[in-house]
Design a protein around this motif. Structure first.
Motif, PDB file in Angstrom:
ATOM      1  N   GLY A 248       0.831  -1.191   0.000  1.00 55.38           N
ATOM      2  CA  GLY A 248       0.000   0.000   0.000  1.00 55.38           C
ATOM      3  C   GLY A 248       0.867   1.242   0.000  1.00 55.38           C
ATOM      4  O   GLY A 248       1.908   1.282   0.663  1.00 55.38           O
ATOM      5  N   TRP A 249       0.447   2.249  -0.761  1.00 53.80           N
ATOM      6  CA  TRP A 249       1.215   3.496  -0.802  1.00 53.80           C
ATOM      7  C   TRP A 249       1.196   4.180   0.559  1.00 53.80           C
ATOM      8  O   TRP A 249       0.286   3.989   1.375  1.00 53.80           O
ATOM      9  CB  TRP A 249       0.608   4.441  -1.837  1.00 53.80           C
ATOM     10  CG  TRP A 249       0.432   3.804  -3.170  1.00 53.80           C
ATOM     11  CD1 TRP A 249       1.392   3.512  -4.089  1.00 53.80           C
ATOM     12  CD2 TRP A 249      -0.813   3.355  -3.734  1.00 53.80           C
ATOM     13  NE1 TRP A 249       0.835   2.925  -5.194  1.00 53.80           N
ATOM     14  CE2 TRP A 249      -0.515   2.807  -5.008  1.00 53.80           C
ATOM     15  CE3 TRP A 249      -2.141   3.355  -3.297  1.00 53.80           C
ATOM     16  CZ2 TRP A 249      -1.497   2.270  -5.841  1.00 53.80           C
ATOM     17  CZ3 TRP A 249      -3.125   2.829  -4.123  1.00 53.80           C
ATOM     18  CH2 TRP A 249      -2.804   2.293  -5.371  1.00 53.80           C
ATOM     19  N   THR A 250       2.211   5.004   0.817  1.00 54.74           N
ATOM     20  CA  THR A 250       2.274   5.764   2.061  1.00 54.74           C
ATOM     21  C   THR A 250       2.894   7.125   1.812  1.00 54.74           C
ATOM     22  O   THR A 250       3.794   7.258   0.971  1.00 54.74           O
ATOM     23  CB  THR A 250       3.083   5.015   3.136  1.00 54.74           C
ATOM     24  OG1 THR A 250       3.108   5.792   4.345  1.00 54.74           O
ATOM     25  CG2 THR A 250       4.514   4.757   2.695  1.00 54.74           C
ATOM     26  N   ARG A 251       2.403   8.133   2.520  1.00 55.01           N
ATOM     27  CA  ARG A 251       3.069   9.447   2.528  1.00 55.01           C
ATOM     28  C   ARG A 251       3.957   9.442   3.767  1.00 55.01           C
ATOM     29  O   ARG A 251       3.591   9.930   4.836  1.00 55.01           O
ATOM     30  CB  ARG A 251       2.041  10.580   2.586  1.00 55.01           C
ATOM     31  CG  ARG A 251       2.660  11.992   2.510  1.00 55.01           C
ATOM     32  CD  ARG A 251       3.341  12.229   1.169  1.00 55.01           C
ATOM     33  NE  ARG A 251       3.934  13.554   1.089  1.00 55.01           N
ATOM     34  CZ  ARG A 251       3.311  14.613   0.536  1.00 55.01           C
ATOM     35  NH1 ARG A 251       2.083  14.493   0.046  1.00 55.01           N
ATOM     36  NH2 ARG A 251       3.927  15.778   0.476  1.00 55.01           N
ATOM     37  N   ALA A 252       5.126   8.864   3.639  1.00 57.75           N
ATOM     38  CA  ALA A 252       6.031   8.706   4.771  1.00 57.75           C
ATOM     39  C   ALA A 252       6.644  10.042   5.164  1.00 57.75           C
ATOM     40  O   ALA A 252       7.072  10.823   4.307  1.00 57.75           O
ATOM     41  CB  ALA A 252       7.137   7.711   4.418  1.00 57.75           C
ATOM     42  N   VAL A 253       6.697  10.295   6.464  1.00 64.66           N
ATOM     43  CA  VAL A 253       7.312  11.510   6.984  1.00 64.66           C
ATOM     44  C   VAL A 253       8.143  11.171   8.208  1.00 64.66           C
ATOM     45  O   VAL A 253       7.985  10.107   8.821  1.00 64.66           O
ATOM     46  CB  VAL A 253       6.268  12.578   7.370  1.00 64.66           C
ATOM     47  CG1 VAL A 253       5.419  12.961   6.171  1.00 64.66           C
ATOM     48  CG2 VAL A 253       5.396  12.103   8.519  1.00 64.66           C
ATOM     49  N   ALA A 254       9.030  12.091   8.559  1.00 65.64           N
ATOM     50  CA  ALA A 254       9.781  12.006   9.809  1.00 65.64           C
ATOM     51  C   ALA A 254       9.436  13.213  10.662  1.00 65.64           C
ATOM     52  O   ALA A 254       9.313  14.336  10.147  1.00 65.64           O
ATOM     53  CB  ALA A 254      11.284  11.971   9.546  1.00 65.64           C
ATOM     54  N   LEU A 255       9.256  12.981  11.951  1.00 64.98           N
ATOM     55  CA  LEU A 255       8.969  14.051  12.899  1.00 64.98           C
ATOM     56  C   LEU A 255      10.211  14.274  13.752  1.00 64.98           C
ATOM     57  O   LEU A 255      10.738  13.337  14.354  1.00 64.98           O
ATOM     58  CB  LEU A 255       7.789  13.670  13.798  1.00 64.98           C
ATOM     59  CG  LEU A 255       6.511  13.207  13.092  1.00 64.98           C
ATOM     60  CD1 LEU A 255       5.443  12.856  14.124  1.00 64.98           C
ATOM     61  CD2 LEU A 255       6.003  14.265  12.125  1.00 64.98           C
ATOM     62  N   LEU A 256      10.662  15.510  13.800  1.00 60.68           N
ATOM     63  CA  LEU A 256      11.841  15.868  14.577  1.00 60.68           C
ATOM     64  C   LEU A 256      11.466  16.904  15.619  1.00 60.68           C
ATOM     65  O   LEU A 256      10.889  17.943  15.299  1.00 60.68           O
ATOM     66  CB  LEU A 256      12.957  16.432  13.690  1.00 60.68           C
ATOM     67  CG  LEU A 256      13.782  15.434  12.880  1.00 60.68           C
ATOM     68  CD1 LEU A 256      13.010  14.954  11.672  1.00 60.68           C
ATOM     69  CD2 LEU A 256      15.098  16.065  12.451  1.00 60.68           C
ATOM     70  N   ASP A 257      11.799  16.635  16.875  1.00 59.77           N
ATOM     71  CA  ASP A 257      11.588  17.608  17.935  1.00 59.77           C
ATOM     72  C   ASP A 257      12.607  18.730  17.795  1.00 59.77           C
ATOM     73  O   ASP A 257      13.632  18.593  17.120  1.00 59.77           O
ATOM     74  CB  ASP A 257      11.734  16.950  19.309  1.00 59.77           C
ATOM     75  CG  ASP A 257      10.587  15.984  19.589  1.00 59.77           C
ATOM     76  OD1 ASP A 257       9.480  16.230  19.083  1.00 59.77           O
ATOM     77  OD2 ASP A 257      10.813  14.987  20.296  1.00 59.77           O
ATOM     78  N   ASP A 258      12.352  19.861  18.474  1.00 62.86           N
ATOM     79  CA  ASP A 258      13.239  21.025  18.381  1.00 62.86           C
ATOM     80  C   ASP A 258      14.673  20.693  18.764  1.00 62.86           C
ATOM     81  O   ASP A 258      15.630  21.124  18.124  1.00 62.86           O
ATOM     82  CB  ASP A 258      12.719  22.161  19.265  1.00 62.86           C
ATOM     83  CG  ASP A 258      11.449  22.765  18.695  1.00 62.86           C
ATOM     84  OD1 ASP A 258      10.710  23.396  19.439  1.00 62.86           O
ATOM     85  OD2 ASP A 258      11.197  22.590  17.477  1.00 62.86           O
ATOM     86  N   TRP A 259      14.831  19.884  19.831  1.00 69.30           N
ATOM     87  CA  TRP A 259      16.193  19.569  20.295  1.00 69.30           C
ATOM     88  C   TRP A 259      16.932  18.773  19.233  1.00 69.30           C
ATOM     89  O   TRP A 259      18.120  18.960  18.997  1.00 69.30           O
ATOM     90  CB  TRP A 259      16.183  18.828  21.613  1.00 69.30           C
ATOM     91  CG  TRP A 259      15.570  17.437  21.519  1.00 69.30           C
ATOM     92  CD1 TRP A 259      14.280  17.074  21.755  1.00 69.30           C
ATOM     93  CD2 TRP A 259      16.252  16.231  21.188  1.00 69.30           C
ATOM     94  NE1 TRP A 259      14.097  15.740  21.570  1.00 69.30           N
ATOM     95  CE2 TRP A 259      15.299  15.191  21.233  1.00 69.30           C
ATOM     96  CE3 TRP A 259      17.574  15.920  20.849  1.00 69.30           C
ATOM     97  CZ2 TRP A 259      15.611  13.860  20.953  1.00 69.30           C
ATOM     98  CZ3 TRP A 259      17.888  14.587  20.575  1.00 69.30           C
ATOM     99  CH2 TRP A 259      16.921  13.574  20.631  1.00 69.30           C
TER     100      TRP A 259
END
Length: 264
Positions: A248-259
């Motif tokens: 299945g297709w995905t809109r993959a993302v990464a989440l980065l905190d400020d630190w």
């Protein structure tokens, strides 16, 4: 928090092993289509000229495989039988969403050419970054293949995992292994040439076939990996819920905190 897009485009104008067709109905064509459907299905006459500019809505018709663009491979993609569980691999719509929202670890495996890398390369990279993946971490291989996306080279020149390397990551408790390449295995021509030269069946798609004995998923065709630090980010890559599908297709993302952003 920063959101980093890790997804590649689905582009009908780019080179694909399985070509994509993309037909666009304009807003004017969409109005005519809507009127035709109203008459054919419900017997209702509708004059599109009453609409502003005689326009309704656009419509895209796309023909493609579930392995086009950034996507998640399900266990059922690897074969029809398993040696684990009840012997029947799960489809993409049956996979737990918890697998696809977890800490990420990026391994720099660029520069290894076309073929496969083994356990020693992974261990060296763990030592370099000072981190070993934990259970449920999503391990991302940065092979450098993404820079060739949209060209024929993208499908023939990249680095994959051999069988022991795949199982090494699974032994750590990893359930999702990702790559920016077309496949987690080496390119098809490389695999077939090595098999014909050696008759060694272990070179035949070992990363995928490992999934016949151990349940795990792959994310393939990621992009923008240069924007990621080695670790300290979260991957979100929920697959589209296609009933009975092997991917299945995905809109993959990464989440980065400020630190994390400041350190990267």
């Amino acid at each position: 928090m920063r959101i980093i897009d890790l997804s590649s485009h689905i582009d009908a104008s780019a080179y694909e092993a399985d070509p994509v067709t993309h037909e666009v109905l304009t807003a004017a064509q969409g109005a005519e289509h809507m009127a035709e459907q109203l008459k054919a299905r419900l017997g209702i006459e509708f004059d599109v000229s009453v609409l502003r500019d005689s326009e309704f809505l656009t419509l895209d018709r796309i023909s493609l495989t579930s392995h086009t663009g950034t996507h998640v491979d399900a266990p059922s993609h690897y074969g029809s039988k398993t040696t684990y569980g009840n012997g029947i691999p799960r489809h993409i719509d049956e996979m737990p969403l918890e697998w696809f929202h977890n800490p990420g670890v990026k391994l720099d495996v660029r520069g290894h050419g076309t073929g496969v890398i083994g356990v020693e390369v992974l261990e060296k990279e763990f030592a370099r970054i000072g981190y070993t993946p934990k259970p449920m971490d999503i391990v991302i291989l940065d092979t450098g293949a993404a820079e060739h996306a949209g060209t024929q080279t993208y499908f023939t020149d990249y680095t994959g995992l051999d069988g022991p390397a795949t199982n090494f990551l699974l032994d750590l408790g990893v359930k999702v292994i990702a790559t920016d390449a077309f496949s987690l295995d080496a390119p098809f021509p490389d695999i077939v040439k090595r098999y014909l030269a050696t008759k060694d069946e272990s070179v035949l798609w070992p990363a995928h076939f490992a999934g016949r004995d151990r349940e795990y998923c792959q994310i393939e065709r990621l992009a923008n990996l240069e924007a990621l630090p080695d670790f300290g980010f979260t991957v979100v890559a929920f697959p589209v819920k296609i009933k009975g599908a092997g991917a299945g297709w995905t809109r993959a993302v990464a989440l980065l905190d400020d630190w994390c952003s400041s350190e990267s």
